[in-house]
Write an enzyme that holds these catalytic residues in place. Structure first.
Site, short mmCIF file in Angstrom:
data_model
loop_
_atom_site.label_atom_id
_atom_site.label_comp_id
_atom_site.label_asym_id
_atom_site.label_seq_id
_atom_site.Cartn_x
_atom_site.Cartn_y
_atom_site.Cartn_z
N SER A 49 0.61 -1.24 0.15
CA SER A 49 0.41 -0.40 -0.04
C SER A 49 1.17 0.95 0.23
O SER A 49 0.05 2.13 -0.62
CB SER A 49 -0.71 -0.26 1.26
OG SER A 49 -0.23 0.06 2.09
N LYS A 97 0.85 4.52 6.94
CA LYS A 97 -0.27 5.23 5.72
C LYS A 97 1.12 6.67 5.61
O LYS A 97 0.92 7.29 6.57
CB LYS A 97 -1.39 5.52 5.95
CG LYS A 97 -2.42 4.21 5.60
CD LYS A 97 -2.27 3.56 4.12
CE LYS A 97 -3.18 2.12 4.68
NZ LYS A 97 -2.54 0.81 3.76
#
Length: 205
Positions: A49, A97
Site C-alpha cells: 500500500s 500510511k
C-alpha cells in the site's frame, strides 16, 4: 611486605575502574532498552500500500515521540493501531500510511489535473503510484472534512491501498509514531521524507 604484594592504593584504583566500567555498561544497556521500548520501534512492511516509498519486506524505524511530544504534520508517514475493522484477524494490529489531512482540513479529489486538494490547495504528489494511463491520484472523487482529534491517511500506492477512503479517519490517539528511516534491506536505506516543499504550502483550514 612481600615483593609481590599489590599496594592498597593500586588495588583500590583497580576496583574503582571495574566498578565504573560496570556502571557504564549497565547504564548503556538501560538506555538502549529505554530507547527501544519508549522512543524508537522497528516496523515491518507487510503490504504494497505504500509502494514505491516502502516495499513489502522493508523495515522502518518509528519515532514514538510523535504525536505525544512532537505534533503530527501533513505528509509524514505514520504507524497507527487498527482503529477497528481495517485489518483481518491474521494481519496484525498496526498499519502504515501517509498523513494527508489534519483535524479541520478539507481533503478532496480530484481536480482537472487529477490532483488531490487540501483546503482548496492542489498538492503535487510525485511519490504517488498512478494507474497506468491515468493521471488521477485516486480512482473516485471524494470530499471530506476531517473531524477534531482525527487524521485522514492514505497509502502512496493509491490504487492498492485500503485507507481512509474506505475506512474513514484515524484517531490521533491511535498513532504509534512517525516512520522516519528505512533500515532494511541495506540497499533500501533511506530517510523517509514528508516532502515538506509540497505540504508546507497547504494553508490551515
Amino acid at each position: 611486605m612481600s615483593d609481590h604484594a599489590v599496594p592498597a592504593p593500586r588495588r583500590r584504583a583497580g576496583w574503582k575502574f571495574l566498578r565504573d566500567l560496570a556502571i557504564i555498561v549497565v547504564a548503556a544497556l538501560l538506555a538502549s532498552f529505554l530507547v527501544k521500548s519508549y522512543l524508537v520501534r522497528s516496523f515491518f512492511i507487510p503490504s504494497p500500500s505504500m509502494e514505491n516509498t516502502l516495499l513489502i519486506g522493508d523495515r522502518v524505524l518509528v519515532n514514538e515521540l510523535v504525536p505525544g511530544v512532537v505534533p503530527v504534520q501533513r505528509g509524514v508517514v505514520v504507524v497507527f493501531q487498527d482503529p477497528g475493522g481495517w485489518l483481518g484477524p491474521a494481519q496484525g494490529e498496526d498499519l502504515i500510511k501517509r498523513v494527508i489531512g489534519l483535524p479541520g482540513d478539507t481533503v478532496s479529489c480530484c481536480d482537472a489535473q487529477g490532483r488531490l486538494s487540501v483546503n482548496d490547495h492542489a498538492v503535487d504528489e510525485s511519490y504517488v503510484v498512478l494507474q497506468p494511463g491515468s493521471d488521477r491520484v485516486a480512482r473516485t472523487d471524494f470530499s471530506v472534512t476531517v473531524p477534531a482529534g482525527r487524521l485522514w491517511v492514505m497509502g502512496d500506492n493509491r490504487y492498492d491501498s485500503a485507507d481512509s477512503r474506505m475506512h474513514g479517519t484515524v484517531p490521533v490517539s491511535d498513532v504509534v509514531g512517525r516512520a522516519f528511516i528505512t533500515t532494511w534491506p541495506v540497499s533500501r536505506w533511506s530517510v523517509l521524507s514528508r516532502h515538506g516543499e509540497v505540504w508546507d504550502a497547504v494553508p490551515d483550514p
